[in-house]
Design a protein around this motif. Structure first.
Motif, mmCIF file in Angstrom:
data_model
loop_
_atom_site.group_PDB
_atom_site.id
_atom_site.type_symbol
_atom_site.label_atom_id
_atom_site.label_comp_id
_atom_site.label_asym_id
_atom_site.label_seq_id
_atom_site.Cartn_x
_atom_site.Cartn_y
_atom_site.Cartn_z
ATOM 1 N N GLU A 41 0.836 -1.207 0.000
ATOM 2 C CA GLU A 41 0.000 0.000 0.000
ATOM 3 C C GLU A 41 0.874 1.260 0.000
ATOM 4 O OE1 GLU A 41 -3.057 0.169 -0.528
ATOM 5 O OE2 GLU A 41 -4.165 -1.490 0.369
ATOM 6 N N HIS B 263 -0.602 4.864 -0.870
ATOM 7 C CA HIS B 263 -1.775 4.844 0.015
ATOM 8 C C HIS B 263 -1.292 4.897 1.469
ATOM 9 C CE1 HIS B 263 -3.802 2.407 -3.471
ATOM 10 N NE2 HIS B 263 -3.638 3.688 -3.774
ATOM 11 N N GLN C 119 -2.325 6.340 4.346
ATOM 12 C CA GLN C 119 -3.244 6.075 5.461
ATOM 13 C C GLN C 119 -3.534 4.582 5.601
ATOM 14 O OE1 GLN C 119 -4.717 8.634 7.641
ATOM 15 N NE2 GLN C 119 -4.890 6.712 8.758
ATOM 16 N N GLU C 120 -3.782 3.935 4.466
ATOM 17 C CA GLU C 120 -4.060 2.494 4.496
ATOM 18 C C GLU C 120 -2.847 1.718 5.018
ATOM 19 O OE1 GLU C 120 -4.612 4.534 2.076
ATOM 20 O OE2 GLU C 120 -6.638 4.283 1.245
ATOM 21 N N LEU D 38 -2.402 -0.785 8.382
ATOM 22 C CA LEU D 38 -1.917 -2.158 8.267
ATOM 23 C C LEU D 38 -0.682 -2.387 9.139
ATOM 24 C CD1 LEU D 38 -2.517 -2.703 4.460
ATOM 25 C CD2 LEU D 38 -3.469 -4.125 6.288
#
Length: 350
Positions: free
Chosen positions: A39, A44, A46-47, A51
């Motif tokens: 990610e 990405h 924030q994602e 995680l």
């Protein structure tokens, strides 16, 4: 999945379906870390941070500390310094001195802690952390570009540009090709702080030459400041307008305000400084400067709006040390604006 993530095929890695419940416990955190890395490669942030938090939940000991630090690093990228500091506080007790791999990972912890503290406006505490990061790196490995760069940023915030320059120069010698424009940009700003615009311009142009550097609008604004310091008002205005159009609102507006003042276009200068007040981080150097300049411009205009002049002077005074030349000037503006407000109030009552 791990092979795809390491081969920089992040989307293909994420497309692999692996139920967490079907994996052995010691692989569950690794799955989430590989997904987080994928990610992150896709931008990405924030994602990826979420995680890494989940990976930390499934990990133990030093592995958990490392996952928390990965999460904190991304929170710093997202501008969430306090959240990053809280995550780092969870990681620190996991260092027990039993693992040979702790040294460099603990250096990374101090490096991230320094960034969090710096972003929270605590440069003295940040200095202690970055010194410890440097000590640990030298004890367990080699000095890094990142630690040298952050050390320079700390010295900049502490108002020691000569020291900052030394650390930025060291960062440049340690930088990879991808990191070089960041170091060049910091060097350029440090040289501007030392009022060495010709040398600053050389560094800034080197940063601007990299089409992949994400802070090109800010570099343009800094080049505009160089031109202004060198008396090239037309070039400064053109570069600042270009930087403003590209999104570097605060630094570009400060230059445009200075140029307008030199042309004695007071209304225009005031517009630029009030834009900085709205857009800059409260209590930052740029925010304070904008309040100082706005109050001064309003004084030159004859205090047409004494209440607004008073407000600008009051805000600036709160964060201007008494030793600063501005302090006395702002006190004068405050008193004059207050007197005019009193006169206006008296006329209204009569």
């Amino acid at each position: 999945m791990a092979a795809l993530a390491l081969a920089e095929q992040p989307q293909a890695a994420l497309d692999v379906y692996l139920p967490l419940s079907e994996l052995p416990e010691h692989l569950q955190w690794r799955l989430r870390s590989w997904q987080a890395d994928s990610e992150e490669q896709l931008g990405h942030t924030q994602e990826a941070a979420l995680l890494y938090a989940e990976a930390a939940h499934h990990a133990q000991g030093l592995n958990r500390a490392v996952m928390l630090q990965e999460q904190a690093a991304l929170l710093l990228q997202l501008g969430q310094a306090e959240e990053a500091r809280q995550v780092l506080a969870q990681a620190r007790p996991l260092y027990l001195g039993h693992d040979l791999d702790e040294g460099l990972n603990l250096a990374t912890w101090h490096y991230l802690q320094a960034q969090a503290l710096l972003n929270l406006g605590k440069p003295d505490e940040a200095l202690a952390s970055i010194r410890e990061a440097d000590r640990l790196e030298r004890a367990f490995g080699d000095p890094s570009y990142g630690v040298a760069l952050v050390w320079g940023q700390v010295m900049t915030q502490l108002g020691q540009p000569e020291e900052a320059l030394r650390h930025f120069e060291r960062a440049l010698t340690l930088a990879t090709d991808a990191d070089r424009p960041y170091a060049q940009h910091e060097l350029g700003v440090a040289l501007l702080d030392l009022d060495r615009p010709l040398e600053a311009r050389e560094r800034l142009e080197a940063a601007l030459a990299d089409p992949e550097y994400p802070y090109q609008p800010e570099v343009l604004a800094d080049l505009a400041e160089c031109d202004y310091r060198l008396g090239r008002l037309q070039e400064a205005q053109q570069a600042a307008e270009q930087a403003l159009a590209q999104g570097a609102v605060v630094p570009a507006s400060l230059v445009l305000g200075s140029v307008a003042l030199d042309y004695y276009h007071l209304d225009e200068a005031l517009d630029h400084y009030e834009r900085v007040v709205r857009e800059a981080a409260p209590q930052s150097r740029d925010w304070i400067t904008a309040h100082q300049m706005a109050a001064d411009v309003m004084a030159q205009q004859g205090f047409r709006d004494p209440a607004a002049a008073y407000a600008h002077a009051q805000q600036a005074l709160e964060y201007t040390p008494e030793s600063d030349d501005w302090y006395g000037t702002l006190q004068d503006h405050l008193k004059k604006a207050e007197a005019l407000m009193g006169e206006k109030s008296g006329r209204m009552l009569n």
